[in-house]
Scaffold this motif. Structure first.
Motif, PDB file in Angstrom:
ATOM      1  N   ILE A 182      -8.810  -9.623  -4.336  1.00 51.66           N
ATOM      2  CA  ILE A 182      -8.706  -9.633  -5.797  1.00 51.66           C
ATOM      3  C   ILE A 182      -8.387  -8.236  -6.309  1.00 51.66           C
ATOM      4  CG2 ILE A 182     -10.110  -9.769  -7.901  1.00 51.66           C
ATOM      5  CD1 ILE A 182      -9.257 -12.477  -7.154  1.00 51.66           C
ATOM      6  N   ALA A 183      -9.073  -7.243  -5.771  1.00 52.75           N
ATOM      7  CA  ALA A 183      -8.840  -5.852  -6.201  1.00 52.75           C
ATOM      8  C   ALA A 183      -7.432  -5.400  -5.841  1.00 52.75           C
ATOM      9  CB  ALA A 183      -9.877  -4.937  -5.558  1.00 52.75           C
ATOM     10  N   ALA A 184      -6.972  -5.742  -4.638  1.00 52.23           N
ATOM     11  CA  ALA A 184      -5.631  -5.325  -4.202  1.00 52.23           C
ATOM     12  C   ALA A 184      -4.546  -5.954  -5.061  1.00 52.23           C
ATOM     13  CB  ALA A 184      -5.423  -5.700  -2.736  1.00 52.23           C
ATOM     14  N   LEU A 185      -4.788  -7.181  -5.523  1.00 52.37           N
ATOM     15  CA  LEU A 185      -3.765  -7.887  -6.296  1.00 52.37           C
ATOM     16  C   LEU A 185      -3.858  -7.628  -7.797  1.00 52.37           C
ATOM     17  CD1 LEU A 185      -3.754 -11.340  -4.461  1.00 52.37           C
ATOM     18  CD2 LEU A 185      -2.168  -9.435  -4.192  1.00 52.37           C
ATOM     19  N   SER A 186      -4.790  -6.792  -8.213  1.00 53.13           N
ATOM     20  CA  SER A 186      -4.907  -6.468  -9.634  1.00 53.13           C
ATOM     21  C   SER A 186      -4.271  -5.123  -9.984  1.00 53.13           C
ATOM     22  CB  SER A 186      -6.384  -6.447 -10.046  1.00 53.13           C
ATOM     23  OG  SER A 186      -7.080  -5.414  -9.375  1.00 53.13           O
ATOM     24  N   VAL A 187      -3.766  -4.427  -8.967  1.00 50.40           N
ATOM     25  CA  VAL A 187      -3.087  -3.142  -9.214  1.00 50.40           C
ATOM     26  C   VAL A 187      -1.725  -3.415  -9.854  1.00 50.40           C
ATOM     27  CG1 VAL A 187      -2.167  -1.049  -8.157  1.00 50.40           C
ATOM     28  CG2 VAL A 187      -4.257  -2.098  -7.252  1.00 50.40           C
ATOM     29  N   PRO A 188      -1.387  -2.731 -10.961  1.00 57.80           N
ATOM     30  CA  PRO A 188      -0.107  -2.988 -11.637  1.00 57.80           C
ATOM     31  C   PRO A 188       1.091  -2.765 -10.714  1.00 57.80           C
ATOM     32  CG  PRO A 188      -1.551  -1.681 -13.041  1.00 57.80           C
ATOM     33  CD  PRO A 188      -2.209  -1.749 -11.693  1.00 57.80           C
ATOM     34  N   VAL A 189       2.172  -3.462 -11.004  1.00 55.35           N
ATOM     35  CA  VAL A 189       3.408  -3.369 -10.217  1.00 55.35           C
ATOM     36  C   VAL A 189       4.435  -2.576 -11.012  1.00 55.35           C
ATOM     37  CG1 VAL A 189       5.313  -4.678  -9.188  1.00 55.35           C
ATOM     38  CG2 VAL A 189       2.967  -5.555  -9.046  1.00 55.35           C
ATOM     39  N   ASP A 190       5.087  -1.614 -10.356  1.00 54.17           N
ATOM     40  CA  ASP A 190       6.132  -0.808 -11.009  1.00 54.17           C
ATOM     41  C   ASP A 190       7.417  -1.619 -11.109  1.00 54.17           C
ATOM     42  OD1 ASP A 190       4.531   1.460 -11.268  1.00 54.17           O
ATOM     43  OD2 ASP A 190       4.977   2.102  -9.220  1.00 54.17           O
ATOM     44  N   PHE A 191       8.001  -1.639 -12.314  1.00 52.43           N
ATOM     45  CA  PHE A 191       9.278  -2.318 -12.518  1.00 52.43           C
ATOM     46  C   PHE A 191      10.036  -1.632 -13.649  1.00 52.43           C
ATOM     47  CE2 PHE A 191      11.706  -5.693 -14.810  1.00 52.43           C
ATOM     48  CZ  PHE A 191      12.693  -5.861 -13.830  1.00 52.43           C
ATOM     49  N   ASN A 192      11.169  -1.043 -13.298  1.00 54.12           N
ATOM     50  CA  ASN A 192      12.013  -0.351 -14.279  1.00 54.12           C
ATOM     51  C   ASN A 192      11.234   0.658 -15.105  1.00 54.12           C
ATOM     52  OD1 ASN A 192      14.261  -1.760 -13.443  1.00 54.12           O
ATOM     53  ND2 ASN A 192      14.160  -3.285 -15.080  1.00 54.12           N
ATOM     54  N   GLY A 193      10.400   1.417 -14.414  1.00 53.95           N
ATOM     55  CA  GLY A 193       9.642   2.460 -15.102  1.00 53.95           C
ATOM     56  C   GLY A 193       8.453   1.954 -15.886  1.00 53.95           C
ATOM     57  N   ARG A 194       8.128   0.679 -15.752  1.00 54.24           N
ATOM     58  CA  ARG A 194       6.994   0.103 -16.478  1.00 54.24           C
ATOM     59  C   ARG A 194       5.950  -0.385 -15.495  1.00 54.24           C
ATOM     60  NH1 ARG A 194       9.425  -4.291 -20.445  1.00 54.24           N
ATOM     61  NH2 ARG A 194       7.243  -4.301 -21.138  1.00 54.24           N
ATOM     62  N   LYS A 195       4.736  -0.519 -15.994  1.00 50.22           N
ATOM     63  CA  LYS A 195       3.634  -1.039 -15.189  1.00 50.22           C
ATOM     64  C   LYS A 195       3.361  -2.482 -15.610  1.00 50.22           C
ATOM     65  CE  LYS A 195       2.387   2.864 -13.062  1.00 50.22           C
ATOM     66  NZ  LYS A 195       2.354   3.020 -11.589  1.00 50.22           N
ATOM     67  N   LEU A 196       3.638  -3.416 -14.718  1.00 46.44           N
ATOM     68  CA  LEU A 196       3.389  -4.821 -15.005  1.00 46.44           C
ATOM     69  C   LEU A 196       1.976  -5.178 -14.548  1.00 46.44           C
ATOM     70  CD1 LEU A 196       6.750  -6.474 -13.857  1.00 46.44           C
ATOM     71  CD2 LEU A 196       6.130  -5.573 -16.107  1.00 46.44           C
ATOM     72  N   GLN A 197       1.147  -5.615 -15.509  1.00 48.90           N
ATOM     73  CA  GLN A 197      -0.218  -6.005 -15.186  1.00 48.90           C
ATOM     74  C   GLN A 197      -0.215  -7.369 -14.498  1.00 48.90           C
ATOM     75  OE1 GLN A 197      -2.852  -4.047 -15.592  1.00 48.90           O
ATOM     76  NE2 GLN A 197      -1.578  -2.442 -16.514  1.00 48.90           N
ATOM     77  N   ILE A 198      -0.872  -7.458 -13.362  1.00 46.53           N
ATOM     78  CA  ILE A 198      -0.941  -8.722 -12.637  1.00 46.53           C
ATOM     79  C   ILE A 198      -2.389  -8.994 -12.221  1.00 46.53           C
ATOM     80  CG2 ILE A 198       1.411  -8.497 -11.758  1.00 46.53           C
ATOM     81  CD1 ILE A 198       0.156  -7.822  -9.007  1.00 46.53           C
ATOM     82  N   SER A 199      -2.670 -10.241 -11.940  1.00 43.41           N
ATOM     83  CA  SER A 199      -3.952 -10.629 -11.370  1.00 43.41           C
ATOM     84  C   SER A 199      -3.754 -11.966 -10.669  1.00 43.41           C
ATOM     85  CB  SER A 199      -5.032 -10.750 -12.453  1.00 43.41           C
ATOM     86  OG  SER A 199      -4.739 -11.813 -13.338  1.00 43.41           O
ATOM     87  N   ALA A 200      -4.755 -12.344  -9.884  1.00 40.97           N
ATOM     88  CA  ALA A 200      -4.632 -13.587  -9.119  1.00 40.97           C
ATOM     89  C   ALA A 200      -5.962 -14.322  -9.105  1.00 40.97           C
ATOM     90  CB  ALA A 200      -4.188 -13.295  -7.693  1.00 40.97           C
ATOM     91  N   SER A 201      -5.876 -15.631  -8.965  1.00 42.97           N
ATOM     92  CA  SER A 201      -7.054 -16.474  -8.745  1.00 42.97           C
ATOM     93  C   SER A 201      -7.059 -16.891  -7.281  1.00 42.97           C
ATOM     94  CB  SER A 201      -7.006 -17.709  -9.643  1.00 42.97           C
ATOM     95  OG  SER A 201      -7.053 -17.342 -11.008  1.00 42.97           O
ATOM     96  N   ILE A 202      -8.260 -16.926  -6.685  1.00 41.35           N
ATOM     97  CA  ILE A 202      -8.381 -17.167  -5.249  1.00 41.35           C
ATOM     98  C   ILE A 202      -9.415 -18.257  -4.986  1.00 41.35           C
ATOM     99  CG2 ILE A 202      -9.276 -16.147  -3.108  1.00 41.35           C
ATOM    100  CD1 ILE A 202      -7.936 -13.551  -3.889  1.00 41.35           C
ATOM    101  N   GLY A 203      -9.077 -19.115  -4.059  1.00 47.11           N
ATOM    102  CA  GLY A 203     -10.032 -20.096  -3.557  1.00 47.11           C
ATOM    103  C   GLY A 203     -10.019 -20.075  -2.046  1.00 47.11           C
ATOM    104  N   TYR A 204     -11.197 -20.204  -1.428  1.00 46.35           N
ATOM    105  CA  TYR A 204     -11.218 -20.133   0.041  1.00 46.35           C
ATOM    106  C   TYR A 204     -12.261 -21.098   0.604  1.00 46.35           C
ATOM    107  CZ  TYR A 204     -15.153 -16.937  -0.856  1.00 46.35           C
ATOM    108  OH  TYR A 204     -16.329 -16.373  -1.295  1.00 46.35           O
ATOM    109  N   ALA A 205     -12.003 -21.495   1.838  1.00 47.82           N
ATOM    110  CA  ALA A 205     -12.916 -22.374   2.568  1.00 47.82           C
ATOM    111  C   ALA A 205     -12.800 -22.050   4.052  1.00 47.82           C
ATOM    112  CB  ALA A 205     -12.580 -23.844   2.315  1.00 47.82           C
ATOM    113  N   SER A 206     -13.824 -22.430   4.826  1.00 51.70           N
ATOM    114  CA  SER A 206     -13.819 -22.087   6.253  1.00 51.70           C
ATOM    115  C   SER A 206     -14.119 -23.316   7.097  1.00 51.70           C
ATOM    116  CB  SER A 206     -14.856 -20.998   6.545  1.00 51.70           C
ATOM    117  OG  SER A 206     -16.157 -21.453   6.225  1.00 51.70           O
ATOM    118  N   MET A 207     -13.675 -23.231   8.335  1.00 49.36           N
ATOM    119  CA  MET A 207     -13.944 -24.260   9.335  1.00 49.36           C
ATOM    120  C   MET A 207     -14.704 -23.601  10.476  1.00 49.36           C
ATOM    121  SD  MET A 207     -11.296 -26.594  11.559  1.00 49.36           S
ATOM    122  CE  MET A 207     -11.359 -25.507  12.988  1.00 49.36           C
ATOM    123  N   PRO A 208     -15.821 -24.157  10.920  1.00 45.35           N
ATOM    124  CA  PRO A 208     -16.319 -25.523  10.701  1.00 45.35           C
ATOM    125  C   PRO A 208     -17.309 -25.659   9.536  1.00 45.35           C
ATOM    126  CG  PRO A 208     -17.588 -24.493  12.437  1.00 45.35           C
ATOM    127  CD  PRO A 208     -16.560 -23.474  12.007  1.00 45.35           C
TER     128      PRO A 208
END
Length: 530
Positions: A182-208
């Motif tokens: 979550i922290a890694a994907l919340s860092v803004p992305v550089d595009f044409n000299g601008r900072k694009l704010q991004i974030s992500a939602s995550i869901g996870y599950a494990s086996m077994p």
């Protein structure tokens, strides 16, 4: 003597003939030897050329075989990879996950699936164009690759990604990894000299821990992702037994929804739209409600998303709209109502011919097209402006008015408004709420009203709850009001303007007239005497 000379002459002649013959034979032999030598030389050169050709052909075969091998490997890579991000694609990720789970079962290990969905990625595409969107997707894929280690990273499609890891020892490590992601994907992305704010939602599950197969593992991770998105942006959620119970309840509700449509348990409720100055009812907005036999009243926020997932929206729309038009037709005929407003979702436009569907409803119920308003959302305009223009023009040709709902919350612009046959905009409640709070909110609403006036578009204000909001809007020139100040949604017989029973009498009178003309219209259950 003469005889002797004759004999000598004869001998000489024979010798000469033999000599000439020998010379001819010698010459012929020399010519033959020369020809044979020439043919031998030609054959030699031909054999040499053939040998060279065979050698060249062998080299070309080797080279082409190598090229085909490279092309095959490239084709296999393309079949396995997403072309934009070079991550694995959905198909190969699913196959690889199956192999990974099989190995984990044999050695008693764990496999964790992490599903990633970018928040508001459509906004980035809309505001920055597809170039900006592609830059973000590539950067997200790079970040996923950097944290996945020995695991598998894939792009499932659009802005959805997946990771499969086999080196996390327990659920605590899963949670730590998810938060790091979550922290890694919340860092803004550089595009044409601008900072694009991004974030992500995550869901996870494990086996077994949560699953016994790769397909179940994916399904449970998807449930956890759905819970994250429902809770807000930039969240990570692990699968739990509570989610399993919620998913079971959701599946049960989906089955009950199918039965509800068959039993016509989903019915129209109405909220009045009034003249803010006089309080007179101008029209009503139709709202779907589900009267469940033992759950009680189920609100649309619960069952409409399920209906959209199961492709049941069209059936619900037809059922509710047909009943609403039948119930409201008498009041329109009496002049108690100017119009009835129906909500149509973007998925209904994409699924089929909404104009034909509505035309059939009008024909069946006898409801006048000029008294019908179809409300659309900005999602329809932003997703496919060309198709929206075509469908809305068809509706307008029937005499139906078009309203843009929730105006002020999305990205509609003057160009799209002027390009579409929109007669109304419905001012979102979030803007109305600010009227009593700040001058900025008032300035925004004033600007919207001025823009609408310039485009000859009428404005309906939604979500009015106080007299202050109502009076300010009337003073600003907006008199079409809707909100709890004027009444909550309810069935038609509970609305103040329809409680006197005159609508029932009018319906019966008009129904009788229709029967005399050879047309028969059934009396709606809601208008029958009990």
């Amino acid at each position: 003597m003469n005889d002797s000379r004759s004999s000598e002459s004869i001998v000489d002649d024979r010798v000469k003939r033999l000599t000439r013959r020998l010379e001819r034979e010698k010459s012929a032999r020399q010519q033959a030897e020369a020809l044979l030598e020439e043919r031998s030389r030609e054959l030699y050169y031909a054999n040499t050329a053939l040998a060279q050709l065979a050698q060249d052909l062998e080299k070309r075969v080797v080279a082409r075989t190598s090229e085909l091998s490279v092309e095959r490997e490239h084709a296999m890579a393309l079949a396995q990879q997403d072309h934009l991000t070079t991550l694995l694609n959905r198909r190969f990720f699913t196959s690889s996950l199956g192999d990974l789970c099989q190995k984990a079962r044999l050695r008693g290990g764990r496999v964790v699936v992490v599903l990633v969905d970018m928040d508001d990625f459509k906004t980035i595409n809309d505001t920055q164009g597809h170039e900006g969107g592609d830059i973000v997707l590539r950067e997200v894929s790079r970040r996923l690759t950097s944290v996945v280690g020995y695991g598998i990273a894939a792009r499932l499609g659009g802005d959805e990604f997946a990771l499969a890891l086999s080196d996390l020892p327990n659920d605590m490590a899963d949670a730590v990894f998810a938060q790091r992601l979550i922290a890694a994907l919340s860092v803004p992305v550089d595009f044409n000299g601008r900072k694009l704010q991004i974030s992500a939602s995550i869901g996870y599950a494990s086996m077994p821990d949560h699953a016994v197969s790769s397909s179940q593992l994916l399904r449970h991770a998807d449930m956890a992702l759905y819970a994250s998105k429902k809770a807000g942006k930039g969240r990570a959620t692990g699968f739990t037994d509570d989610l399993r119970a919620e998913a079971d309840e959701r599946r049960l509700l989906e089955l009950e929804l199918v039965l509800a449509i068959e039993r016509q348990e989903i019915v129209p409720w109405y909220q009045r739209i009034v003249d803010g100055l006089t309080g007179r009812t101008l029209g009503v907005e139709v709202l779907a409600r589900w009267h469940h036999p033992y759950r009680g009243l189920v609100l649309p926020g619960i069952f409409l998303p399920l209906a959209e997932e199961r492709n049941l929206l069209e059936a619900i729309f037809v059922q509710v709209a047909t009943k609403a038009c039948a119930e409201m037709a008498p009041f329109v005929a009496m002049g108690k109502l100017n119009y009835v407003s129906l909500n149509v979702s973007p998925s209904q436009f994409k699924a089929g011919d909404i104009t034909s569907t509505i035309a059939k409803i009008l024909n069946k119920t006898g409801f006048p097209a000029t008294a019908l308003v179809v409300e659309i959302t900005e999602d329809l305009i932003m997703s496919d402006l060309g198709r929206a223009a075509s469908e809305l023009s068809e509706l307008s040709r029937l005499g139906i008015r078009i309203a843009l709902d929730d105006f002020g919350t999305g990205y509609s612009n003057i160009a799209s408004l002027s390009a579409l046959p929109i007669q109304w905009i419905k001012l979102d409640r979030s803007l109305v709420r600010k009227l009593g709070e700040s001058r900025v909110g008032q300035a925004i609403v004033e600007a919207v009203l001025q823009m609408a006036a310039a485009l000859h578009i009428d404005v309906v204000a939604e979500g009015i709850e106080t007299e202050v909001q109502s009076q300010w809007l009337v003073a600003a020139g907006c008199r079409k009001h809707q909100g709890f100040l004027y009444g909550r949604p309810g069935p038609y017989h509970e609305l103040p303007c329809f409680a006197d029973g005159t609508g029932q009498k009018q319906f019966r009178r008009e129904n009788k007239n229709l029967e005399h003309r050879g047309r028969k219209t059934a009396l709606p259950d809601s208008l029958k005497q009990k």
